[in-house]
Design an enzyme around this catalytic site. Structure first.
Site, mmCIF file in Angstrom:
data_model
loop_
_atom_site.group_PDB
_atom_site.id
_atom_site.type_symbol
_atom_site.label_atom_id
_atom_site.label_comp_id
_atom_site.label_asym_id
_atom_site.label_seq_id
_atom_site.Cartn_x
_atom_site.Cartn_y
_atom_site.Cartn_z
ATOM 1 N N ARG A 116 0.860 -1.185 0.000
ATOM 2 C CA ARG A 116 0.000 0.000 0.000
ATOM 3 C C ARG A 116 0.894 1.232 0.000
ATOM 4 N NH1 ARG A 116 -3.441 -2.945 -1.467
ATOM 5 N NH2 ARG A 116 -5.480 -3.379 -0.514
ATOM 6 N N GLU A 176 -4.378 7.344 -5.333
ATOM 7 C CA GLU A 176 -4.617 6.523 -6.532
ATOM 8 C C GLU A 176 -5.962 6.914 -7.133
ATOM 9 O OE1 GLU A 176 -4.259 2.364 -5.579
ATOM 10 O OE2 GLU A 176 -2.269 2.624 -4.711
ATOM 11 N N HIS A 200 -1.671 -0.073 -9.819
ATOM 12 C CA HIS A 200 -2.245 -0.977 -8.803
ATOM 13 C C HIS A 200 -2.840 -2.219 -9.491
ATOM 14 C CE1 HIS A 200 -4.092 -1.205 -4.532
ATOM 15 N NE2 HIS A 200 -3.887 -2.415 -5.032
HETATM 16 P P1 NAP Z 1 -0.793 -11.500 4.883
HETATM 17 O O1 NAP Z 1 -0.755 -12.961 4.550
HETATM 18 O O2 NAP Z 1 -1.617 -11.037 6.020
HETATM 19 O O3 NAP Z 1 0.725 -11.033 5.045
HETATM 20 C C1 NAP Z 1 1.103 -9.838 5.628
HETATM 21 C C2 NAP Z 1 2.227 -10.159 6.587
HETATM 22 O O4 NAP Z 1 2.753 -8.941 7.093
HETATM 23 C C3 NAP Z 1 1.776 -11.011 7.766
HETATM 24 O O5 NAP Z 1 2.625 -12.104 7.889
HETATM 25 C C4 NAP Z 1 1.898 -10.054 8.945
HETATM 26 O O6 NAP Z 1 2.281 -10.717 10.106
HETATM 27 C C5 NAP Z 1 3.016 -9.156 8.482
HETATM 28 N N1 NAP Z 1 3.052 -7.884 9.199
HETATM 29 C C6 NAP Z 1 2.028 -7.118 9.597
HETATM 30 N N2 NAP Z 1 2.477 -6.012 10.216
HETATM 31 C C7 NAP Z 1 3.822 -6.108 10.211
HETATM 32 C C8 NAP Z 1 4.863 -5.287 10.709
HETATM 33 N N3 NAP Z 1 4.598 -4.141 11.351
HETATM 34 N N4 NAP Z 1 6.134 -5.687 10.543
HETATM 35 C C9 NAP Z 1 6.424 -6.858 9.915
HETATM 36 N N5 NAP Z 1 5.475 -7.686 9.415
HETATM 37 C C10 NAP Z 1 4.194 -7.305 9.569
HETATM 38 O O7 NAP Z 1 -1.302 -10.665 3.617
HETATM 39 P P2 NAP Z 1 -0.996 -10.952 2.070
HETATM 40 O O8 NAP Z 1 -2.124 -11.713 1.485
HETATM 41 O O9 NAP Z 1 0.391 -11.438 1.913
HETATM 42 O O10 NAP Z 1 -1.114 -9.437 1.529
HETATM 43 C C11 NAP Z 1 -0.226 -8.449 2.023
HETATM 44 C C12 NAP Z 1 -0.661 -7.072 1.575
HETATM 45 O O11 NAP Z 1 -0.440 -6.940 0.177
HETATM 46 C C13 NAP Z 1 -2.148 -6.759 1.724
HETATM 47 O O12 NAP Z 1 -2.460 -6.314 3.017
HETATM 48 C C14 NAP Z 1 -2.390 -5.684 0.693
HETATM 49 O O13 NAP Z 1 -2.228 -4.413 1.262
HETATM 50 C C15 NAP Z 1 -1.268 -5.914 -0.322
HETATM 51 N N6 NAP Z 1 -1.795 -6.348 -1.637
HETATM 52 C C16 NAP Z 1 -1.533 -5.598 -2.734
HETATM 53 C C17 NAP Z 1 -2.010 -6.008 -3.969
HETATM 54 C C18 NAP Z 1 -1.735 -5.214 -5.217
HETATM 55 O O14 NAP Z 1 -2.511 -5.293 -6.164
HETATM 56 N N7 NAP Z 1 -0.644 -4.475 -5.293
HETATM 57 C C19 NAP Z 1 -2.769 -7.171 -4.089
HETATM 58 C C20 NAP Z 1 -2.980 -7.917 -2.940
HETATM 59 C C21 NAP Z 1 -2.496 -7.512 -1.709
HETATM 60 P P3 NAP Z 1 1.402 -10.745 11.454
HETATM 61 O O15 NAP Z 1 0.925 -12.133 11.514
HETATM 62 O O16 NAP Z 1 2.381 -10.388 12.487
HETATM 63 O O17 NAP Z 1 0.311 -9.740 11.328
#
Ligand code: NAP
Length: 323
Positions: A239, A268, A287
């Site tokens: 993000r 955006e 995005h």
């Molecule tokens: P996810 O499985 O929840 O992975 C996010 C990871 O970040 C989790 O392991 C979480 O661990 C960790 N985290 C949270 N806060 C943190 C911090 N302060 N320091 C270090 N690690 C931290 O989510 P995902 O499915 O991989 O998606 C991740 C993000 O990608 C989404 O939230 C979204 O914003 C973004 N995204 C972007 C697109 C795009 O089109 N560009 C598409 C999809 C997703 P904890 O267990 O500790 O919370």
């Protein structure tokens, strides 16, 4: 089961829209201009469900939606939703994890390759008719294989990215997560956990894959960029507000960072006067991490299933905890 009113605020493929229409009355509002906003607000008092994405839902909107039971986001990220206000009102939040993981990881790896091998710049050279002789050394890119990839946030997408990098490109991977988490990869892969500082200081590529939260907003600024290796590349596909854009521009302009690949921004769509749009060292994408036919259809399908399940009183495929 009674027919409820649903507010759909993002276009869905026909088959998924039809599934909603079969069970409920659907009010469709797609515009993001003043008229669209007015229509969205006008529908709120009637609706039991919201389904869409790309619109920030404010607590005040919930006050106008006394019958709202569920918000089904066509996204995995939930930073557009007021979690505490939803919790107070017992409104269920659903999202679409897993189905987009590999598509986003593919795109991120594409950004790693594109920035380091200067793909867009070199394609433009050919397109402009400027390829007149063999490339000179000032036009060369830098290898990707064998370089160290750092990942901030080792969740679903972070781990899918590590698989690509470590198993496909022989890259050492170092990841930072808040809680201890195993690499999920065979011990032959060079994948290890570390602190935020370790990732910043040791990586040739730093990829941001944490969610946007109060803790991660502005997480990468001048201090973090100064800790990165000279010539390192930053990729943000999580993000926009996690990265301080003005500090990133300074780190690129000073030559300390080689390049940045950005799929997400503070604002955006990216405003036309943004320096990030046509900066020579920035690959700016609209995005598009999950924007493939297959994945967007799977996301729509899951979001519709989530919403229908909650309104039927059944468990959803994926809810996000609001407490
Ligand atoms: P996810 O499985 O929840 O992975 C996010 C990871 O970040 C989790 O392991 C979480 O661990 C960790 N985290 C949270 N806060 C943190 C911090 N302060 N320091 C270090 N690690 C931290 O989510 P995902 O499915 O991989 O998606 C991740 C993000 O990608 C989404 O939230 C979204 O914003 C973004 N995204 C972007 C697109 C795009 O089109 N560009 C598409 C999809 C997703 P904890 O267990 O500790 O919370």
């Amino acid at each position: 089961m009674s027919r409820e009113s649903i507010l759909l605020y993002r276009q869905l493929p026909p088959a998924q829209r039809e599934r909603l229409l079969q069970e409920h009355e659907v009010i469709e509002v797609y515009g993001r201009d003043a008229a669209g906003r007015e229509a969205f607000l006008a529908a709120l008092p009637k609706v039991a469900g919201l389904i869409g994405s790309g619109l920030k839902i404010e607590p005040a909107m919930l006050d106008q939606a006394p019958h709202l039971k569920v918000i089904s986001s066509v996204s995995v990220g939930v930073d557009h939703y007021p979690l505490a206000a939803m919790h107070e009102r017992d409104i269920v939040l659903c999202h679409t994890p897993d189905v987009l993981t590999d598509s986003v990881a593919d795109l991120v790896f594409g950004m790693v390759l594109a920035t380091s091998r200067r793909l867009v710049e070199m394609a433009q050279l050919v397109r402009d008719g400027q390829w007149r002789r063999s490339l000179e050394s000032d036009q060369y890119g830098w290898d990707v294989h064998g370089k160290t990839l750092g990942i901030l946030g080792y969740g679903r997408i972070g781990q899918a990215l590590a698989r690509r990098a470590a198993l496909g490109f022989g890259m050492p991977v170092i990841y930072h997560s808040r809680h201890p988490v195993g690499s999920g990869l065979p011990s032959s892969a060079k994948v290890s956990g570390g602190s935020l500082g370790d990732v910043l200081e040791r990586s040739d590529f730093v990829v941001v894959m944490v969610p946007l939260t109060a803790q991660t907003r502005g997480m990468l600024g001048a201090e973090a960029f100064a800790r990165m290796k000279p010539g390192a590349i930053l990729i943000n596909a999580a993000r926009g507000p996690i990265v301080q854009e003005s500090a990133l521009l300074e780190a690129l302009d000073s030559g300390h960072l080689r390049a940045a690949g950005l799929d997400v921004f503070d604002i955006e769509p990216l405003p036309l006067d943004s320096r990030l749009r046509d900066h020579p060292r920035i690959l700016a994408l609209p995005h598009m991490g999950s924007a493939t036919h297959e994945t967007r259809t799977a996301m729509a399908d899951m979001a519709v299933s989530n919403l229908l399940s909650v309104l039927r009183g059944d468990p959803a495929l994926a809810t996000y905890p609001t407490a």
